[in-house]
Design an enzyme around this catalytic site. Structure first.
Site, PDB file in Angstrom:
ATOM      1  N   GLY A  46     -23.078  12.260  -6.490  1.00  0.00           N
ATOM      2  CA  GLY A  46     -23.440  13.628  -6.816  1.00  0.00           C
ATOM      3  C   GLY A  46     -23.735  13.753  -8.296  1.00  0.00           C
ATOM      4  O   GLY A  46     -23.268  12.934  -9.107  1.00  0.00           O
ATOM      5  N   GLN A  51     -25.100  17.619 -16.508  1.00  0.00           N
ATOM      6  CA  GLN A  51     -24.748  16.238 -16.831  1.00  0.00           C
ATOM      7  C   GLN A  51     -25.919  15.461 -17.425  1.00  0.00           C
ATOM      8  O   GLN A  51     -25.706  14.394 -18.003  1.00  0.00           O
ATOM      9  CB  GLN A  51     -24.227  15.506 -15.578  1.00  0.00           C
ATOM     10  CG  GLN A  51     -22.871  16.041 -15.120  1.00  0.00           C
ATOM     11  CD  GLN A  51     -22.364  15.272 -13.909  1.00  0.00           C
ATOM     12  OE1 GLN A  51     -22.735  15.571 -12.782  1.00  0.00           O
ATOM     13  NE2 GLN A  51     -21.521  14.271 -14.138  1.00  0.00           N
ATOM     14  N   CYS A  89     -15.820  10.834 -12.356  1.00  0.00           N
ATOM     15  CA  CYS A  89     -16.982  11.629 -12.732  1.00  0.00           C
ATOM     16  C   CYS A  89     -17.853  10.786 -13.656  1.00  0.00           C
ATOM     17  O   CYS A  89     -17.340  10.122 -14.553  1.00  0.00           O
ATOM     18  CB  CYS A  89     -16.527  12.904 -13.439  1.00  0.00           C
ATOM     19  SG  CYS A  89     -17.887  13.928 -14.010  1.00  0.00           S
ATOM     20  N   LEU A  90     -19.159  10.812 -13.428  1.00  0.00           N
ATOM     21  CA  LEU A  90     -20.060  10.012 -14.271  1.00  0.00           C
ATOM     22  C   LEU A  90     -19.990  10.443 -15.731  1.00  0.00           C
ATOM     23  O   LEU A  90     -20.292   9.660 -16.621  1.00  0.00           O
ATOM     24  CB  LEU A  90     -21.496  10.125 -13.755  1.00  0.00           C
ATOM     25  CG  LEU A  90     -21.741   9.542 -12.353  1.00  0.00           C
ATOM     26  CD1 LEU A  90     -23.155   9.850 -11.888  1.00  0.00           C
ATOM     27  CD2 LEU A  90     -21.486   8.047 -12.324  1.00  0.00           C
ATOM     28  N   HIS A 131     -16.972  19.627  -6.583  1.00  0.00           N
ATOM     29  CA  HIS A 131     -16.986  18.986  -7.905  1.00  0.00           C
ATOM     30  C   HIS A 131     -18.274  19.343  -8.662  1.00  0.00           C
ATOM     31  O   HIS A 131     -18.232  19.723  -9.840  1.00  0.00           O
ATOM     32  CB  HIS A 131     -16.878  17.467  -7.695  1.00  0.00           C
ATOM     33  CG  HIS A 131     -16.904  16.648  -8.947  1.00  0.00           C
ATOM     34  ND1 HIS A 131     -15.835  15.886  -9.368  1.00  0.00           N
ATOM     35  CD2 HIS A 131     -17.885  16.448  -9.878  1.00  0.00           C
ATOM     36  CE1 HIS A 131     -16.148  15.270 -10.494  1.00  0.00           C
ATOM     37  NE2 HIS A 131     -17.388  15.586 -10.831  1.00  0.00           N
ATOM     38  N   GLU A 132     -19.428  19.281  -7.972  1.00  0.00           N
ATOM     39  CA  GLU A 132     -20.708  19.517  -8.648  1.00  0.00           C
ATOM     40  C   GLU A 132     -20.899  20.997  -8.986  1.00  0.00           C
ATOM     41  O   GLU A 132     -21.412  21.339 -10.059  1.00  0.00           O
ATOM     42  CB  GLU A 132     -21.880  19.029  -7.788  1.00  0.00           C
ATOM     43  CG  GLU A 132     -21.835  17.547  -7.420  1.00  0.00           C
ATOM     44  CD  GLU A 132     -21.548  16.631  -8.601  1.00  0.00           C
ATOM     45  OE1 GLU A 132     -21.875  16.973  -9.748  1.00  0.00           O
ATOM     46  OE2 GLU A 132     -20.964  15.555  -8.361  1.00  0.00           O
ATOM     47  N   HIS A 135     -19.241  21.890 -12.078  1.00  0.00           N
ATOM     48  CA  HIS A 135     -19.995  21.522 -13.285  1.00  0.00           C
ATOM     49  C   HIS A 135     -20.896  22.675 -13.732  1.00  0.00           C
ATOM     50  O   HIS A 135     -21.111  22.882 -14.924  1.00  0.00           O
ATOM     51  CB  HIS A 135     -20.874  20.292 -13.019  1.00  0.00           C
ATOM     52  CG  HIS A 135     -20.195  18.970 -13.250  1.00  0.00           C
ATOM     53  ND1 HIS A 135     -19.625  18.611 -14.445  1.00  0.00           N
ATOM     54  CD2 HIS A 135     -20.008  17.907 -12.417  1.00  0.00           C
ATOM     55  CE1 HIS A 135     -19.110  17.382 -14.353  1.00  0.00           C
ATOM     56  NE2 HIS A 135     -19.322  16.939 -13.123  1.00  0.00           N
TER      57      HIS A 135
HETATM   58 ZN    ZN Z   1     -18.791  15.096 -12.383  1.00  0.00          ZN
END
Ligand code: ZN
Length: 482
Positions: A46, A51, A89-90, A131-132, A135
């Site tokens: 995701g 991000q 998380c990236l 989660h997304e 963000h």
């Molecule tokens: Zn994330």
């Protein structure tokens, strides 16, 4: 389409509330395509637009069912039920957090062509959506994490999954030592599908069939249990296969596990072993380390192979052994350390960064079970050696000696001096409070607690007071007045 740089850590764009998209234009479509590229390159499941530095309400997810683009997503319904699991998380490489999320959500959004749609998600998809969408509101998973684990970056590189699902586990173990590992797996939210343990054995004076400590704990936790006499039997293999584990965890199970079973889970099989392998391979590493007077030992999380305790090392943790530490206390400490190391190893595997360090077989040492007679104190040995035997066998099975023909167990001793002394080995030199001071082959030892056969443990001095005959000497199996 092009992969973009992923914004990380304290980049302010990650903390801004992103703006809604008015219209899904060609430019927005190109952004969504770039996001998909970026997510795929980083092997995430995701990604949210902030991000890649774009403060717009855009999300892309792919949990293995094909990509979904979400423009202006909103969570419109949530389940009462929640699930707690570890996430990465990236934007926060090297960190994993334990986060409670709704088990199911319904999300309303526009698609890549600007048409409104609703979607339901459960499991990993539900987690990824929450989660997304977080963000987009400037919320990161660390804000919600009840626990955070650092995955060492030099070992780990980047945490590759945007969200980590927890692997299904089959747990194989039997004694008390294995319980902290089982508890920690369950506590961290790992689905433990099946517990495999040794069958009940007759115990105690009445020879009653007694289940293993692990079986008792598994039943308390409501986990299905099997207790095969032979784990390689077709029924047992079938039961393990039907639990479809991603991972098998073995901790002091007590039977050799055939390769056929070890090959079942795609993530492999891990073993929790209470020594710093390749030292002390075998069934009795804790007692052997104390008997040898080691001042350090530890736990190894090992990738299992068919050869006993010879698999590659994944995680290792060392601990000091105190000079008076007993088998009982060290075993407890290693059980709890092993449980933490196990979770760390699984998280490293999930992050794609678990090491596999081959053991140096030339340095391997063996830790066999006690042989009959090994528990008997040889008073010609040094005070240090006798003390190490006593604490290695406490609280089970107990170091044994005689006093004027009477069989006793020694539960507690202290080294007083390791220098040469007067007195024959085993001879009582003096009584000091509750302790009895005894000469050894080298040095003197204080015998603190003894247990005569069929009696309760008692201070050594009290034991001697009831026995007035001469000579006052330990170690004589023959003769003597009772
Ligand atoms: Zn994330």
């Amino acid at each position: 389409m092009a992969a973009k740089e992923i914004r990380k850590f304290d980049d302010p764009v990650l903390r801004k509330r992103a703006k809604p998209v008015r219209k899904v234009t060609r430019e927005i479509q190109k952004l969504l395509d770039d996001m998909l590229d970026t997510m795929r390159e980083a092997q995430g499941v995701g990604l949210a637009a902030p991000q890649i530095g774009v403060s717009k309400r855009l999300v892309v997810v792919d949990v293995g069912e094909g990509p979904r683009f979400l423009v202006n997503p909103e969570i419109v319904r949530t389940s009462d039920e929640t699930e707690t699991a570890w996430e990465g998380c990236l934007s926060f490489p090297g960190l994993l957090g334990e986060v409670e999320r709704y088990a199911r959500v319904t999300v309303k959004a526009l698609d890549r062509d600007g048409r409104e749609f609703w979607m339901d998600g459960d499991g990993l998809l539900s987690r990824a959506l929450q989660h997304e969408i977080d963000h987009l509101d400037g919320v990161v998973f660390l804000d919600r994490a009840s626990a955070v684990t650092k995955v060492p970056e030099e070992e780990a590189g980047e945490v590759v999954a945007e969200t980590l699902a927890l692997p299904a586990v089959v747990f194989m173990g039997s004694p008390e030592f294995a319980i902290p590992s089982l508890d920690e797996l369950v506590g961290a939210g790992f689905p433990v599908k099946l517990v495999v343990t040794q069958p009940p054995r007759p115990k105690g004076r009445r020879r009653e069939l007694t289940p293993t400590p692990v079986e008792v704990r598994a039943r308390e936790l409501g986990i299905p249990v099997i207790t095969p006499e032979k784990v390689g039997s077709p029924e047992s293999v079938k039961a393990i296969e039907e639990a479809s584990p991603d991972l098998i965890v073995v901790s002091a199970y007590g039977q050799k596990i055939p390769g056929e079973i070890l090959a079942l889970p795609k993530m492999g099989a891990l073993n929790v072993h209470p020594s710093l392998l390749p030292a002390y391979r075998g069934a009795n590493p804790i007692q052997r380390a104390i008997m040898d007077g080691r001042d350090t030992t530890g736990v190894t999380i090992m990738w299992m192979s068919e050869e006993m305790d010879a698999g590659d090392i994944c995680v290792q943790k060392a601990v000091e052994i105190g000079p008076d530490e007993t088998f009982g206390t060290l075993e407890k400490r290693l059980a709890s350390l092993g449980a933490h190391a196990l979770i760390e190893a699984i998280l490293l595997i999930k992050a794609g960064s678990a090491p596999r360090i081959p053991q140096d077989a030339s340095k391997a040492t063996k830790a066999p079970l006690l042989k009959p007679g090994e528990e008997v104190v040889n008073w010609n040995k040094s005070a240090v050696q006798i003390h190490n035997l006593v604490r290695a066998l406490s609280p089970e099975p107990g170091a044994m000696t005689w006093y004027r023909g009477e069989r006793i167990k020694l539960w507690e001793t202290r080294v007083l001096s390791s220098e040469k002394t007067v007195g024959a080995p085993g001879e009582v030199l003096s009584v000091d409070g509750d302790q009895v001071i005894v000469a050894c082959g080298e040095g003197t030892i204080a015998v603190v607690t003894v247990q005569p056969s069929g009696k309760r443990p008692m201070p050594a001095a009290a034991f001697l007071r009831g026995r007035t005959g001469l000579p006052r000497r330990f170690g004589d199996a023959e003769g003597g007045v009772k």
